[in-house]
Design a protein around this motif. Structure first.
Motif, mmCIF file in Angstrom:
data_model
loop_
_atom_site.group_PDB
_atom_site.id
_atom_site.type_symbol
_atom_site.label_atom_id
_atom_site.label_comp_id
_atom_site.label_asym_id
_atom_site.label_seq_id
_atom_site.Cartn_x
_atom_site.Cartn_y
_atom_site.Cartn_z
ATOM 1 N N LEU A 246 -3.076 -5.863 0.225
ATOM 2 C CA LEU A 246 -3.094 -5.439 -1.176
ATOM 3 C C LEU A 246 -4.509 -5.116 -1.648
ATOM 4 C CD1 LEU A 246 -0.555 -7.861 -2.877
ATOM 5 C CD2 LEU A 246 -0.389 -5.377 -2.729
ATOM 6 N N ALA A 247 -5.459 -5.966 -1.298
ATOM 7 C CA ALA A 247 -6.849 -5.736 -1.705
ATOM 8 C C ALA A 247 -7.378 -4.443 -1.096
ATOM 9 C CB ALA A 247 -7.725 -6.923 -1.288
ATOM 10 N N GLU A 248 -7.068 -4.197 0.154
ATOM 11 C CA GLU A 248 -7.533 -2.967 0.807
ATOM 12 C C GLU A 248 -6.883 -1.738 0.185
ATOM 13 O OE1 GLU A 248 -8.397 -5.269 4.961
ATOM 14 O OE2 GLU A 248 -6.466 -4.290 4.662
ATOM 15 N N MET A 249 -5.628 -1.856 -0.203
ATOM 16 C CA MET A 249 -4.962 -0.738 -0.863
ATOM 17 C C MET A 249 -5.603 -0.458 -2.215
ATOM 18 S SD MET A 249 -1.019 -1.480 0.143
ATOM 19 C CE MET A 249 -0.415 -0.073 -0.765
ATOM 20 N N GLU A 250 -5.883 -1.519 -2.975
ATOM 21 C CA GLU A 250 -6.501 -1.355 -4.296
ATOM 22 C C GLU A 250 -7.893 -0.734 -4.196
ATOM 23 O OE1 GLU A 250 -6.381 -5.212 -6.083
ATOM 24 O OE2 GLU A 250 -4.205 -5.155 -6.345
ATOM 25 N N ASN A 251 -8.608 -1.049 -3.114
ATOM 26 C CA ASN A 251 -9.967 -0.529 -2.921
ATOM 27 C C ASN A 251 -9.980 0.816 -2.202
ATOM 28 O OD1 ASN A 251 -11.146 -2.779 -4.145
ATOM 29 N ND2 ASN A 251 -11.112 -3.923 -2.222
ATOM 30 N N GLY A 252 -8.811 1.312 -1.794
ATOM 31 C CA GLY A 252 -8.753 2.581 -1.073
ATOM 32 C C GLY A 252 -9.368 2.501 0.310
ATOM 33 N N ASP A 253 -9.358 1.316 0.911
ATOM 34 C CA ASP A 253 -9.944 1.095 2.238
ATOM 35 C C ASP A 253 -8.922 1.466 3.307
ATOM 36 O OD1 ASP A 253 -11.084 0.176 4.579
ATOM 37 O OD2 ASP A 253 -11.399 -1.878 3.884
ATOM 38 N N GLY A 254 -8.886 2.746 3.659
ATOM 39 C CA GLY A 254 -7.921 3.234 4.641
ATOM 40 C C GLY A 254 -8.006 2.548 5.992
ATOM 41 N N PRO A 255 -9.212 2.449 6.600
ATOM 42 C CA PRO A 255 -9.302 1.768 7.898
ATOM 43 C C PRO A 255 -8.922 0.290 7.813
ATOM 44 C CG PRO A 255 -11.223 3.163 7.555
ATOM 45 C CD PRO A 255 -10.455 3.140 6.258
ATOM 46 N N GLY A 256 -9.328 -0.387 6.751
ATOM 47 C CA GLY A 256 -8.964 -1.792 6.570
ATOM 48 C C GLY A 256 -7.463 -1.947 6.391
ATOM 49 N N PHE A 257 -6.868 -1.061 5.605
ATOM 50 C CA PHE A 257 -5.420 -1.055 5.402
ATOM 51 C C PHE A 257 -4.694 -0.921 6.733
ATOM 52 C CE2 PHE A 257 -1.887 1.982 5.384
ATOM 53 C CZ PHE A 257 -0.910 1.243 4.729
ATOM 54 N N ARG A 258 -5.101 0.040 7.537
ATOM 55 C CA ARG A 258 -4.455 0.294 8.829
ATOM 56 C C ARG A 258 -4.574 -0.940 9.732
ATOM 57 N NH1 ARG A 258 -0.727 2.700 9.547
ATOM 58 N NH2 ARG A 258 -1.494 4.255 8.151
ATOM 59 N N ARG A 259 -5.765 -1.531 9.778
ATOM 60 C CA ARG A 259 -6.024 -2.701 10.626
ATOM 61 C C ARG A 259 -5.166 -3.901 10.169
ATOM 62 N NH1 ARG A 259 -11.026 -2.074 10.259
ATOM 63 N NH2 ARG A 259 -11.297 -3.305 8.370
ATOM 64 N N THR A 260 -5.111 -4.138 8.859
ATOM 65 C CA THR A 260 -4.368 -5.288 8.350
ATOM 66 C C THR A 260 -2.862 -5.086 8.452
ATOM 67 O OG1 THR A 260 -6.208 -5.792 6.881
ATOM 68 C CG2 THR A 260 -4.114 -6.850 6.382
ATOM 69 N N ILE B 131 11.891 -6.480 4.223
ATOM 70 C CA ILE B 131 11.719 -5.235 4.972
ATOM 71 C C ILE B 131 10.253 -4.847 4.905
ATOM 72 C CG2 ILE B 131 12.348 -2.799 5.161
ATOM 73 C CD1 ILE B 131 15.053 -3.565 3.884
ATOM 74 N N LEU B 132 9.654 -4.655 6.080
ATOM 75 C CA LEU B 132 8.248 -4.270 6.170
ATOM 76 C C LEU B 132 8.148 -2.818 6.638
ATOM 77 C CD1 LEU B 132 6.759 -7.477 7.818
ATOM 78 C CD2 LEU B 132 6.705 -6.801 5.411
ATOM 79 N N PRO B 133 7.064 -2.147 6.273
ATOM 80 C CA PRO B 133 6.916 -0.736 6.637
ATOM 81 C C PRO B 133 6.714 -0.541 8.140
ATOM 82 C CG PRO B 133 4.925 -1.560 5.578
ATOM 83 C CD PRO B 133 5.934 -2.642 5.495
ATOM 84 N N THR C 276 1.890 5.306 5.696
ATOM 85 C CA THR C 276 0.658 5.628 4.978
ATOM 86 C C THR C 276 0.467 4.672 3.806
ATOM 87 O OG1 THR C 276 1.762 7.118 3.436
ATOM 88 C CG2 THR C 276 0.969 8.084 5.525
ATOM 89 N N LEU C 277 -0.710 4.719 3.205
ATOM 90 C CA LEU C 277 -0.977 3.945 1.991
ATOM 91 C C LEU C 277 0.073 4.238 0.931
ATOM 92 C CD1 LEU C 277 -4.837 4.156 1.611
ATOM 93 C CD2 LEU C 277 -3.505 2.139 1.103
ATOM 94 N N GLU C 278 0.422 5.500 0.766
ATOM 95 C CA GLU C 278 1.395 5.896 -0.244
ATOM 96 C C GLU C 278 2.784 5.357 0.075
ATOM 97 O OE1 GLU C 278 -0.782 8.105 1.235
ATOM 98 O OE2 GLU C 278 -2.151 8.021 -0.469
ATOM 99 N N ASP C 279 3.158 5.378 1.374
ATOM 100 C CA ASP C 279 4.453 4.831 1.786
ATOM 101 C C ASP C 279 4.546 3.350 1.429
ATOM 102 O OD1 ASP C 279 5.138 7.273 2.999
ATOM 103 O OD2 ASP C 279 4.476 6.604 4.983
ATOM 104 N N GLY D 81 4.400 -9.087 -6.082
ATOM 105 C CA GLY D 81 3.764 -10.031 -5.176
ATOM 106 C C GLY D 81 3.308 -9.410 -3.863
ATOM 107 N N GLY D 82 3.419 -8.114 -3.731
ATOM 108 C CA GLY D 82 3.045 -7.465 -2.487
ATOM 109 C C GLY D 82 4.295 -7.148 -1.672
ATOM 110 N N LEU D 83 4.120 -7.074 -0.359
ATOM 111 C CA LEU D 83 5.257 -6.814 0.532
ATOM 112 C C LEU D 83 6.064 -8.079 0.764
ATOM 113 C CD1 LEU D 83 3.538 -4.586 3.230
ATOM 114 C CD2 LEU D 83 5.233 -3.850 1.558
ATOM 115 N N ILE D 84 5.374 -9.213 0.752
ATOM 116 C CA ILE D 84 5.995 -10.491 1.064
ATOM 117 C C ILE D 84 6.045 -11.348 -0.201
ATOM 118 C CG2 ILE D 84 5.834 -12.577 2.466
ATOM 119 C CD1 ILE D 84 4.338 -10.821 4.546
ATOM 120 N N PRO D 85 7.225 -11.731 -0.627
ATOM 121 C CA PRO D 85 7.309 -12.541 -1.853
ATOM 122 C C PRO D 85 6.719 -13.929 -1.632
ATOM 123 C CG PRO D 85 9.477 -12.296 -0.831
ATOM 124 C CD PRO D 85 8.514 -11.475 -0.047
#
Length: 92
Positions: free
Chosen positions: A29-43, A69-71, A76-79, A87-91
């Protein structure tokens, strides 16, 4: 809890593992909010790998309802943004 990774099938995951998964979810969530594409992909990859390693795969012909259900790994970030709840992807 039955967890589905989109495009991969389902895994049965003990509730005791959710603290670890929630930590990764918070990072994502933090990486998505910051637009951190590489961090998002890694996490995202780390989160999915954790579900794969901690959960027992269900047979492909199993018809259990998924409680979470997880992606897909190539989402992508948008997906992922479209799948988020408060609460994010996981409640929890």
């Amino acid at each position: 809890m039955i967890v589905r990774i989109m495009g991969e099938g389902q895994r049965d995951l003990a509730d005791s593992h959710f603290a670890e998964l929630n930590k990764l979810d918070d990072e994502l969530l933090a990486e998505m909010e910051n637009g951190d594409g590489p961090g998002f992909r890694r996490t995202l990859q780390a989160l999915l790998d954790a579900v794969r390693s901690l959960g027992a795969p269900l047979p492909d012909d199993s018809l259990e309802p998924s409680e979470l259900i997880l992606p897909a790994p190539d989402s992508t970030l948008e997906d992922v943004r479209a799948m988020l709840t408060e609460g994010g992807l996981i409640p929890g």
